[in-house]
Design an enzyme around this catalytic site. Sequence first.
Site, PDB file in Angstrom:
ATOM      1  N   VAL A  12      42.396  35.898  41.812  1.00 48.11           N
ATOM      2  CA  VAL A  12      42.901  36.250  43.143  1.00 48.11           C
ATOM      3  C   VAL A  12      43.582  35.039  43.783  1.00 48.11           C
ATOM      4  O   VAL A  12      44.695  35.136  44.320  1.00 48.11           O
ATOM      5  CB  VAL A  12      41.751  36.773  44.040  1.00 48.11           C
ATOM      6  CG1 VAL A  12      42.218  37.000  45.464  1.00 48.11           C
ATOM      7  CG2 VAL A  12      41.178  38.064  43.459  1.00 48.11           C
ATOM      8  N   ASP A  31      39.791  23.857  43.860  1.00 52.76           N
ATOM      9  CA  ASP A  31      38.891  24.435  42.858  1.00 52.76           C
ATOM     10  C   ASP A  31      38.007  23.312  42.338  1.00 52.76           C
ATOM     11  O   ASP A  31      38.509  22.244  41.957  1.00 52.76           O
ATOM     12  CB  ASP A  31      39.710  25.074  41.714  1.00 52.76           C
ATOM     13  CG  ASP A  31      38.837  25.991  40.862  1.00 52.76           C
ATOM     14  OD1 ASP A  31      39.147  27.196  40.798  1.00 52.76           O
ATOM     15  OD2 ASP A  31      37.843  25.501  40.274  1.00 52.76           O
ATOM     16  N   LEU A 264      43.401  60.266  37.907  1.00 56.52           N
ATOM     17  CA  LEU A 264      42.862  61.568  37.514  1.00 56.52           C
ATOM     18  C   LEU A 264      43.006  61.743  36.001  1.00 56.52           C
ATOM     19  O   LEU A 264      43.086  62.855  35.505  1.00 56.52           O
ATOM     20  CB  LEU A 264      43.625  62.658  38.280  1.00 56.52           C
ATOM     21  CG  LEU A 264      42.848  63.880  38.769  1.00 56.52           C
ATOM     22  CD1 LEU A 264      41.569  63.515  39.483  1.00 56.52           C
ATOM     23  CD2 LEU A 264      43.728  64.747  39.669  1.00 56.52           C
ATOM     24  N   CYS A 274      35.710  45.072  38.435  1.00 57.43           N
ATOM     25  CA  CYS A 274      35.635  45.513  39.832  1.00 57.43           C
ATOM     26  C   CYS A 274      34.877  46.814  40.049  1.00 57.43           C
ATOM     27  O   CYS A 274      33.864  46.822  40.753  1.00 57.43           O
ATOM     28  CB  CYS A 274      37.045  45.633  40.394  1.00 57.43           C
ATOM     29  SG  CYS A 274      37.983  44.130  40.191  1.00 57.43           S
ATOM     30  N   LYS A 333      41.421  48.152  30.072  1.00 58.53           N
ATOM     31  CA  LYS A 333      42.577  49.029  30.300  1.00 58.53           C
ATOM     32  C   LYS A 333      43.778  48.353  29.636  1.00 58.53           C
ATOM     33  O   LYS A 333      43.657  47.217  29.149  1.00 58.53           O
ATOM     34  CB  LYS A 333      42.829  49.250  31.794  1.00 58.53           C
ATOM     35  CG  LYS A 333      43.242  48.003  32.561  1.00 58.53           C
ATOM     36  CD  LYS A 333      43.634  48.364  33.992  1.00 58.53           C
ATOM     37  CE  LYS A 333      44.195  47.153  34.722  1.00 58.53           C
ATOM     38  NZ  LYS A 333      44.602  47.442  36.093  1.00 58.53           N
TER      39      LYS A 333
HETATM   40  C1  UGA Z   1      40.747  47.907  40.600  1.00 58.49           C
HETATM   41  C2  UGA Z   1      41.498  48.603  41.742  1.00 58.49           C
HETATM   42  O1  UGA Z   1      42.412  49.568  41.214  1.00 58.49           O
HETATM   43  C3  UGA Z   1      42.260  47.585  42.599  1.00 58.49           C
HETATM   44  O2  UGA Z   1      42.876  48.232  43.708  1.00 58.49           O
HETATM   45  C4  UGA Z   1      41.250  46.548  43.137  1.00 58.49           C
HETATM   46  O3  UGA Z   1      41.893  45.546  43.914  1.00 58.49           O
HETATM   47  C5  UGA Z   1      40.574  45.881  41.943  1.00 58.49           C
HETATM   48  O4  UGA Z   1      39.900  46.896  41.150  1.00 58.49           O
HETATM   49  C6  UGA Z   1      39.594  44.880  42.501  1.00 58.49           C
HETATM   50  O5  UGA Z   1      38.622  45.301  43.153  1.00 58.49           O
HETATM   51  O6  UGA Z   1      39.851  43.666  42.431  1.00 58.49           O
HETATM   52  P1  UGA Z   1      41.433  47.019  38.156  1.00 58.49           P
HETATM   53  O7  UGA Z   1      39.973  46.771  37.951  1.00 58.49           O
HETATM   54  O8  UGA Z   1      42.422  45.972  37.786  1.00 58.49           O
HETATM   55  O9  UGA Z   1      41.714  47.339  39.721  1.00 58.49           O
HETATM   56  O10 UGA Z   1      41.781  48.297  37.277  1.00 58.49           O
HETATM   57  P2  UGA Z   1      42.214  49.819  37.492  1.00 58.49           P
HETATM   58  O11 UGA Z   1      43.615  49.985  37.125  1.00 58.49           O
HETATM   59  O12 UGA Z   1      41.819  50.300  38.828  1.00 58.49           O
HETATM   60  O13 UGA Z   1      41.306  50.537  36.369  1.00 58.49           O
HETATM   61  C7  UGA Z   1      39.886  50.477  36.405  1.00 58.49           C
HETATM   62  C8  UGA Z   1      39.292  51.291  35.285  1.00 58.49           C
HETATM   63  O14 UGA Z   1      39.467  52.691  35.509  1.00 58.49           O
HETATM   64  C9  UGA Z   1      39.907  51.027  33.897  1.00 58.49           C
HETATM   65  O15 UGA Z   1      38.877  50.972  32.940  1.00 58.49           O
HETATM   66  C10 UGA Z   1      40.795  52.234  33.659  1.00 58.49           C
HETATM   67  O16 UGA Z   1      40.995  52.516  32.305  1.00 58.49           O
HETATM   68  C11 UGA Z   1      39.987  53.317  34.350  1.00 58.49           C
HETATM   69  N1  UGA Z   1      40.800  54.478  34.749  1.00 58.49           N
HETATM   70  C12 UGA Z   1      41.770  54.358  35.694  1.00 58.49           C
HETATM   71  C13 UGA Z   1      40.561  55.727  34.167  1.00 58.49           C
HETATM   72  O17 UGA Z   1      39.679  55.877  33.295  1.00 58.49           O
HETATM   73  N2  UGA Z   1      41.292  56.801  34.577  1.00 58.49           N
HETATM   74  C14 UGA Z   1      42.268  56.702  35.519  1.00 58.49           C
HETATM   75  O18 UGA Z   1      42.897  57.733  35.852  1.00 58.49           O
HETATM   76  C15 UGA Z   1      42.512  55.447  36.085  1.00 58.49           C
END
Ligand code: UGA
Length: 457
Positions: A12, A31, A264, A274, A333
Amino acid sequence: MQRICIIGGGYVGLTYAAGLALKGFHVDIVDIRDPACDAINRGECPIDEPGLHEAIKNSVDGGMIAASPSIDDVFAGCTLFLVCVGTYCDEAGNIDLSQVRAVATGLQRCLAASTGGTFRTVCVKSTVICGTTDGVVQPLLEASGKLAGKDFGLAMSPEFLKEGSALDDIMNPDKIVIGGIDQRSIDAVRSVLGCFAAGTDRDGIVIETDLRTAELIKYAQNAFLATKISFVNEISRFAEMFGVNVGEVARAMGMDARISPLFLNAGPGFGGSCFPKDVRALLTAGRKAGHDSMLLDAVLAVNEAQKAHVVELLAARRAIAGMSIAILGLSFKANTGDTRESVSRTVIPELVRAGAARVKVHDPSCLARQEISEDLGSQGPVEVHDDVHACIAGTDACLVLTEWPAYKGLGAGAFSAMAPGAIVVDARRILDKASFAWSPIELVVLGESHDRSFRPG
Ligand code: UGA
């Protein structure tokens, strides 16, 4: 231009440093890790994010970003302090605030020694549970003898960055949430972070609020998205039992503007640093406050069950013992090398426990391969491959766990070197299904089934 201090040169902190430098601010990164500071000062960026390497390199070369291991070196020259340190969370959902406390203690020392009329504002960007900024940070800062709201400002502004698009998320935010102890603190943060909202009709995206509301917005948002994923994964289980394709159901649902098609996609469950941590933390904080959230408990339970279900999809069709199995996708992901809480970390040991003779794993990210090799490579039959074809060759089963572009649309031909009678489990629903129609390889897609034997009543 104002000098901004960013405390914490991690994911971040570095991304905000790059974004603010691109907007013309001078940024001092603090840091405590000396080697991390040296690397930043050489223009290096340890994080693989689109655009981040170049932005850090150019800003360091142009004198816009510098790093130092001590807050004492930079305190006098800065007016806004963005706290971007990690807040890890244990299995039980307890947040580790030691880094936040250490930073507040360092700032306390600097505030105590400061004289003169400069008004400085401390803004927490780390994800912290409600009550942390006013209940933990503020008392530590005020132990300096200075008062929040009078001698210095105090604010909380959560971040909403997604791995893989972090810099773009900062430069083009949907919203900027600024919680403050008072209007002066909010204005101090807005005068800096508001730069990302500047321009035609974007000023309306800044939300001004109080500290605790800002803290809860972050958790509510992540918990909601995690809930949406667990919900669609639950529907995918119904779809499998009723002989329906969950993709068609989700597509139709997503066309309702109240639902939206985003987040979805049914899959093997959410991972990363996160969602799992934040849902656990909110659940645990709620329990401490006297509310046992049945919904959040279920969101986590469904997620764990979904990871196990990926193995069940295979085990229901083949005996895992003695099998040679390929895993495509180790990161949580696509487009990231991050394997924290990724489904591969659950599935691989489960396959080993079930007696798989070989588990051959692949990920396009070298970092992901390295992390899994270090953590699971010693688990008997786990072999890490950097070539996807070599990984698949000769295996009896293949599980697709991450939706990497390199795997998207792969057809039966890509799996032709598998052993006779092979099976592919597409847990991300991304393979070219039609191409398997005449192939001897069996394809199982999570959230789909042609078994229409179910009869109600
Ligand atoms: C997430 C949030 O999307 C951000 O907005 C937030 O700032 C961040 O956490 C944080 O708290 O710092 P991130 O962890 O990078 O971001 O990843 P995402 O893209 O949200 O995906 C999270 C997980 O959900 C992954 O494992 C992804 O594969 C899964 N996912 C996502 C699904 O299984 N289905 C979906 O439709 C979308």
